[in-house]
Design an enzyme around this catalytic site. Sequence first.
Site, PDB file in Angstrom:
ATOM      1  N   GLU A  80      40.996  56.999  50.725  1.00 53.12           N
ATOM      2  CA  GLU A  80      42.174  56.361  50.144  1.00 53.12           C
ATOM      3  C   GLU A  80      41.897  54.906  49.817  1.00 53.12           C
ATOM      4  OE1 GLU A  80      45.871  53.913  50.223  1.00 53.12           O
ATOM      5  OE2 GLU A  80      44.148  53.823  51.561  1.00 53.12           O
ATOM      6  N   ASP A 119      40.282  57.180  56.397  1.00 53.69           N
ATOM      7  CA  ASP A 119      39.249  56.153  56.192  1.00 53.69           C
ATOM      8  C   ASP A 119      39.811  54.762  56.459  1.00 53.69           C
ATOM      9  OD1 ASP A 119      40.785  56.535  53.759  1.00 53.69           O
ATOM     10  OD2 ASP A 119      39.368  55.226  52.732  1.00 53.69           O
TER      11      ASP A 119
END
Length: 384
Positions: free
Chosen positions: A133, A71
Amino acid sequence: MNSLALLHKLVGFDTTSRLSNLALIGFVQDYLAGFGITSQLVEDATGTKANLYATIGPTDRGGIMLAGHTDVVPVDGQHWQSEPFTLDIRDGRAYGRGSADMKGFIAAVLAAVPALAGANLSMPVHIALTYDEEIGCIGVRRLLDVLGGLPVLPVMGIVGEPTTLRVIAAHKGKTAFRVSVRGHEGHSSNPLAGVNAVEYAAELITFIRKLARERQQNGPFDPLYEVPYTTLHVGTVRGGTALNIIPAECVFDFEIRHLPEDPPDALIAAIRQFAAQTLEPAMQAVAADTGISFTERSTYPGLCTPPDAAVVRFVQGLLGDDTAPGKIAFGTEGGLFAERCGIPTVVCGPGDIAQAHQPDEWLALDQLAACDAMLANLVQQLTQ
């Protein structure tokens, strides 16, 4: 494909944390399958995001884990000179969201797959890709639940966050809270008839700032960090509806970024105690339905790998650099791999954290090439 071509592909997937990462994960899964490598997917509860875990080489022994998050942070409100999700090469740099943080490392890992798949490895290489994350190391926790049940775990891990390929053995942990202050509304002409949520929030924020100053002045200290002490920070405040109305609500968020040897429990307890014993009695003396509540938003542990650990020496050998490992203030998934699964971990990847989250995020092409060389050395080290 080489690492730059793979980076083109990876940046082209908009994996902002609020969106799905399945298109990118599907691409990686198909890419690995082309070399006869199977992948295990660990999805989130909604089925719209997934971690990926794959093993190359023998499966009866521990190996080296190469880990990264898929991400990226949003580009909303940022001014870019080029399209954020189309890699743009200019002046020896690869511009694009996630180029440094941290799709460059993932691209280099994938570029090494053909060599890894064709080698007779003495120990396996594990690829671990995660989601979310950037919003609190969320996805990796589901992956760790699965890893904890495996008969054989990696013996060491490399998290490829951007460190300009310097070996990092320690980083701070983080805990973030949302605080909701419930006041009692009234006309501002009579402040004593209400409970001003904004003002009580301000008192609590001032107390948090006092704790921050104490840590800054008294420590504990670790001079190997750029900011050598635990920090407290209030990032957002929202409250009130109109100037002539006593505000009934105020919400603010704060975080603690703590040295691994300075756990945040005592600080959190002090903040809660000040709210419960100093602020709430005064609030409830006016209106019984007032109060202060805390909601933990995210938390992850610090990383504290010994500087002489085998993983440190191993990665130093891959880089041909015996410089003492460093320490960083920003967090990674490394602390969770170490704490939850006992995998000794370092952080080491291409790019500079100073470019992360910025408009026109970029990765120097020579950093990508150096990461390719590090992983080529890994293949050579593990080839029987």
